[in-house]
Motif scaffolding. Structure first.
Motif, PDB file in Angstrom:
ATOM      1  N   THR A 102      39.611  11.979 -63.624  1.00 47.24           N
ATOM      2  CA  THR A 102      38.764  10.810 -63.438  1.00 47.24           C
ATOM      3  C   THR A 102      37.324  11.261 -63.222  1.00 47.24           C
ATOM      4  OG1 THR A 102      39.346  10.822 -61.086  1.00 47.24           O
ATOM      5  CG2 THR A 102      40.587   9.337 -62.526  1.00 47.24           C
ATOM      6  N   GLY A 103      36.409  10.296 -63.274  1.00 48.80           N
ATOM      7  CA  GLY A 103      35.016  10.686 -63.080  1.00 48.80           C
ATOM      8  C   GLY A 103      34.067   9.513 -63.168  1.00 48.80           C
ATOM      9  N   GLY A 104      32.791   9.838 -63.122  1.00 48.53           N
ATOM     10  CA  GLY A 104      31.750   8.826 -63.203  1.00 48.53           C
ATOM     11  C   GLY A 104      30.409   9.484 -63.435  1.00 48.53           C
ATOM     12  N   LEU A 105      29.416   8.669 -63.759  1.00 48.10           N
ATOM     13  CA  LEU A 105      28.075   9.156 -64.082  1.00 48.10           C
ATOM     14  C   LEU A 105      27.082   8.788 -62.993  1.00 48.10           C
ATOM     15  CD1 LEU A 105      27.871   8.157 -67.868  1.00 48.10           C
ATOM     16  CD2 LEU A 105      28.373  10.420 -66.897  1.00 48.10           C
ATOM     17  N   ILE A 106      26.231   9.749 -62.636  1.00 43.95           N
ATOM     18  CA  ILE A 106      25.172   9.527 -61.656  1.00 43.95           C
ATOM     19  C   ILE A 106      23.833   9.817 -62.331  1.00 43.95           C
ATOM     20  CG2 ILE A 106      24.163  10.321 -59.481  1.00 43.95           C
ATOM     21  CD1 ILE A 106      26.981  10.835 -58.466  1.00 43.95           C
ATOM     22  N   LEU A 107      23.026   8.791 -62.462  1.00 45.13           N
ATOM     23  CA  LEU A 107      21.705   8.900 -63.075  1.00 45.13           C
ATOM     24  C   LEU A 107      20.752   9.507 -62.058  1.00 45.13           C
ATOM     25  CD1 LEU A 107      19.847   5.920 -64.844  1.00 45.13           C
ATOM     26  CD2 LEU A 107      18.689   7.772 -63.666  1.00 45.13           C
ATOM     27  N   CYS A 108      20.254  10.707 -62.346  1.00 44.49           N
ATOM     28  CA  CYS A 108      19.338  11.368 -61.417  1.00 44.49           C
ATOM     29  C   CYS A 108      17.888  11.136 -61.843  1.00 44.49           C
ATOM     30  CB  CYS A 108      19.610  12.874 -61.370  1.00 44.49           C
ATOM     31  SG  CYS A 108      21.042  13.301 -60.365  1.00 44.49           S
ATOM     32  N   PHE A 109      17.045  10.803 -60.879  1.00 44.64           N
ATOM     33  CA  PHE A 109      15.619  10.649 -61.119  1.00 44.64           C
ATOM     34  C   PHE A 109      14.919  11.989 -60.907  1.00 44.64           C
ATOM     35  CE2 PHE A 109      16.921   6.458 -59.202  1.00 44.64           C
ATOM     36  CZ  PHE A 109      16.960   5.771 -60.419  1.00 44.64           C
ATOM     37  N   LEU A 110      13.968  12.281 -61.753  1.00 43.09           N
ATOM     38  CA  LEU A 110      13.217  13.527 -61.677  1.00 43.09           C
ATOM     39  C   LEU A 110      12.071  13.355 -60.687  1.00 43.09           C
ATOM     40  CD1 LEU A 110      13.138  14.440 -65.475  1.00 43.09           C
ATOM     41  CD2 LEU A 110      14.822  15.080 -63.741  1.00 43.09           C
ATOM     42  N   ARG A 111      12.166  14.042 -59.567  1.00 37.27           N
ATOM     43  CA  ARG A 111      11.230  13.818 -58.463  1.00 37.27           C
ATOM     44  C   ARG A 111       9.832  14.352 -58.749  1.00 37.27           C
ATOM     45  NH1 ARG A 111      14.855  16.402 -54.336  1.00 37.27           N
ATOM     46  NH2 ARG A 111      13.435  15.511 -52.798  1.00 37.27           N
ATOM     47  N   ASP A 112       9.685  15.228 -59.760  1.00 39.22           N
ATOM     48  CA  ASP A 112       8.364  15.746 -60.088  1.00 39.22           C
ATOM     49  C   ASP A 112       7.655  14.898 -61.146  1.00 39.22           C
ATOM     50  OD1 ASP A 112      10.231  16.533 -61.938  1.00 39.22           O
ATOM     51  OD2 ASP A 112       9.531  18.605 -62.095  1.00 39.22           O
ATOM     52  N   LEU A 113       8.242  13.743 -61.484  1.00 40.74           N
ATOM     53  CA  LEU A 113       7.594  12.747 -62.328  1.00 40.74           C
ATOM     54  C   LEU A 113       7.249  11.526 -61.469  1.00 40.74           C
ATOM     55  CD1 LEU A 113       9.769  12.855 -65.581  1.00 40.74           C
ATOM     56  CD2 LEU A 113       7.570  13.974 -65.138  1.00 40.74           C
ATOM     57  N   PRO A 114       6.344  10.670 -61.925  1.00 40.22           N
ATOM     58  CA  PRO A 114       5.947   9.507 -61.121  1.00 40.22           C
ATOM     59  C   PRO A 114       7.123   8.575 -60.817  1.00 40.22           C
ATOM     60  CG  PRO A 114       4.383   9.880 -62.902  1.00 40.22           C
ATOM     61  CD  PRO A 114       5.548  10.797 -63.159  1.00 40.22           C
ATOM     62  N   VAL A 115       7.029   7.903 -59.697  1.00 36.96           N
ATOM     63  CA  VAL A 115       8.059   6.940 -59.301  1.00 36.96           C
ATOM     64  C   VAL A 115       8.217   5.867 -60.369  1.00 36.96           C
ATOM     65  CG1 VAL A 115       8.701   5.206 -57.600  1.00 36.96           C
ATOM     66  CG2 VAL A 115       7.720   7.382 -56.846  1.00 36.96           C
ATOM     67  N   ALA A 116       7.112   5.450 -60.977  1.00 38.29           N
ATOM     68  CA  ALA A 116       7.178   4.422 -62.017  1.00 38.29           C
ATOM     69  C   ALA A 116       8.045   4.870 -63.186  1.00 38.29           C
ATOM     70  CB  ALA A 116       5.766   4.080 -62.507  1.00 38.29           C
ATOM     71  N   ASP A 117       8.047   6.164 -63.477  1.00 40.21           N
ATOM     72  CA  ASP A 117       8.875   6.697 -64.557  1.00 40.21           C
ATOM     73  C   ASP A 117      10.352   6.577 -64.198  1.00 40.21           C
ATOM     74  OD1 ASP A 117       8.169   8.379 -67.136  1.00 40.21           O
ATOM     75  OD2 ASP A 117       9.972   9.284 -66.296  1.00 40.21           O
ATOM     76  N   ALA A 118      10.677   6.835 -62.935  1.00 39.02           N
ATOM     77  CA  ALA A 118      12.054   6.680 -62.468  1.00 39.02           C
ATOM     78  C   ALA A 118      12.481   5.218 -62.562  1.00 39.02           C
ATOM     79  CB  ALA A 118      12.178   7.178 -61.037  1.00 39.02           C
ATOM     80  N   ASP A 119      11.596   4.327 -62.186  1.00 35.53           N
ATOM     81  CA  ASP A 119      11.906   2.899 -62.232  1.00 35.53           C
ATOM     82  C   ASP A 119      12.151   2.454 -63.670  1.00 35.53           C
ATOM     83  OD1 ASP A 119      12.111   0.472 -60.533  1.00 35.53           O
ATOM     84  OD2 ASP A 119      10.511  -0.247 -61.857  1.00 35.53           O
ATOM     85  N   ALA A 120      11.347   2.986 -64.606  1.00 36.84           N
ATOM     86  CA  ALA A 120      11.529   2.646 -66.016  1.00 36.84           C
ATOM     87  C   ALA A 120      12.864   3.164 -66.531  1.00 36.84           C
ATOM     88  CB  ALA A 120      10.379   3.224 -66.835  1.00 36.84           C
ATOM     89  N   ALA A 121      13.273   4.336 -66.072  1.00 34.36           N
ATOM     90  CA  ALA A 121      14.570   4.881 -66.483  1.00 34.36           C
ATOM     91  C   ALA A 121      15.708   4.009 -65.980  1.00 34.36           C
ATOM     92  CB  ALA A 121      14.721   6.308 -65.975  1.00 34.36           C
ATOM     93  N   LEU A 122      15.598   3.538 -64.753  1.00 33.79           N
ATOM     94  CA  LEU A 122      16.624   2.654 -64.212  1.00 33.79           C
ATOM     95  C   LEU A 122      16.687   1.363 -65.027  1.00 33.79           C
ATOM     96  CD1 LEU A 122      18.755   2.080 -62.072  1.00 33.79           C
ATOM     97  CD2 LEU A 122      16.940   1.215 -60.582  1.00 33.79           C
ATOM     98  N   THR A 123      15.535   0.833 -65.398  1.00 36.29           N
ATOM     99  CA  THR A 123      15.497  -0.363 -66.238  1.00 36.29           C
ATOM    100  C   THR A 123      16.181  -0.110 -67.578  1.00 36.29           C
ATOM    101  OG1 THR A 123      13.458  -1.160 -65.219  1.00 36.29           O
ATOM    102  CG2 THR A 123      13.966  -1.983 -67.423  1.00 36.29           C
TER     103      THR A 123
END
Length: 363
Positions: free
Chosen positions: A145-166
């Motif tokens: 069994t398993g699952g996926l965890i979307l990791c945000f890259l902390r050395d990129l802007p927060v807005a970039d992480a938010d766009a990835a989540l979108t």
């Protein structure tokens, strides 16, 4: 090492090799891009007509030596360029899951760096659908069994992480959680609190890398500002007794990656690794492989290295395996099933005649 920890980590023997690979376990700290072996990298480069800056598979393999996290990340992102299509991501995950099965992995919570792919023009659906397909196959064919965890890259802007989540939201039902990774020093967790809040509101679990290169304060901040349920790495917790008390009282797990820590020089050697101390203090510690293609081994290889170089016993390995299941995001029913597998493994190991390794899988 204290007397209690020493009792659980007395010198292992060669006879424990089979048992450590058969030990049923969950892997909770695994970057799927970090499982890209040199051979597969060249195969995908040929498929996608990507030119890698290496002369051969052997040349690329020789580059898997690093002075620090930054040096590793530079190569990591270079080789990642070969991943272009849904089939590429499926093949990458299939290769990992095949190796994981051979190393006793029964459940895998897999990190992926969506931002790095989006920035190369790869659509989110290609990444998520490819990885999901391989996980579904592994569950059907191998019972993993398993699952996926979307990791945000902390050395990129927060807005970039938010766009990835979108970008991932149309596939949110295929995600297990979100995490925070990449270069830690100078990039504390706090600024990402709004993105994590949004992810939790969407029903996703939360984890974050903290306390690998950076100090224990980053662990505290990840708990306070991101609301994480698990801390990835977290080895610097040993520097803060009050934080240790919080981790123990709250049963907050650490997903520790011993071979990675040595390769990236966050610890000098496995003999110096704080894992036994963390276990002795009562922290819920797990063993994982991080980026195994780059760091010298998959999860059972980490157990084996700890056995050979730091004296990890089968009893301590069993404890770590049970921790991995308790720290996972599986359902209660699946957790009970996995614990039963560990129980059968433990009985088989304890009941075999002295000096004779188990003949086959005890579950």
């Amino acid at each position: 090492m204290s007397e209690t920890a020493a009792e659980d980590t007395a010198s292992g023997t060669g006879e424990s090799v089979i048992e450590l690979f058969q030990l049923p376990k969950a892997e909770l700290h695994l970057h799927i891009e970090g499982t890209l072996e040199p051979g597969l990298a060249f195969e995908l480069a040929h498929r996608n007509r990507v030119t890698l800056p290496f002369g051969s598979v052997e040349d690329l393999a020789s580059r898997y030596r690093f002075e620090n996290l930054r040096g590793f990340l530079d190569l990591y992102y270079t080789t990642m360029a070969v991943l272009r299509t849904e089939d590429d991501f499926a093949d990458l995950a299939r290769a990992y899951l095949g190796r994981a099965k051979a190393q006793g992995v029964r459940h895998a919570e897999v990190f992926f760096d969506l931002q790095a792919h989006l920035r190369r023009g790869v659509p989110a659906e290609a990444v998520v659908d490819g990885l999901s397909a391989a996980l579904a196959e592994a569950e059907h064919d191998a019972g993993i069994t398993g699952g996926l965890i979307l990791c945000f890259l902390r050395d990129l802007p927060v807005a970039d992480a938010d766009a990835a989540l979108t970008a991932a939201m149309p596939r949110v039902d295929r995600l297990l959680g979100v995490g925070l990774d990449s270069a830690e020093l100078g990039h504390p967790p706090g600024p990402f609190a709004p993105v994590f809040r949004r992810a939790r509101e969407a029903g996703l679990r939360a984890v974050a890398h903290a306390g690998e290169e950076a100090p224990a304060a980053y662990i505290q901040e990840a708990l306070d500002t991101l609301g994480v349920e698990r801390v990835d790495h977290g080895i610097r917790a040993v520097d803060d007794p009050r934080l240790i008390e919080r981790l123990v009282t709250g049963r907050v797990p650490l997903t520790v990656c011993p071979l990675s820590n040595v390769r990236l020089k966050t610890v000098g050697s496995l003999r110096e690794h704080p894992l036994p101390e963390l276990m002795d203090l009562g922290v819920v510690v797990t063993v994982n492989s991080d980026d195994p293609a780059y760091f010298g081994g998959y999860v059972a290889d980490n157990f084996l290295a700890l056995s050979r170089e730091a004296g990890l016993t089968l009893r301590a390995a069993e404890r770590l395996a049970r921790n991995s299941i308790a720290a996972s995001f599986v359902t209660p029913g699946r957790a009970a099933s996995l614990i039963a597998e560990v129980d059968r493994w433990a009985h088989a190991v304890r009941d075999r005649p002295p000096g004779r390794p188990a003949a086959g899988p005890p579950y």
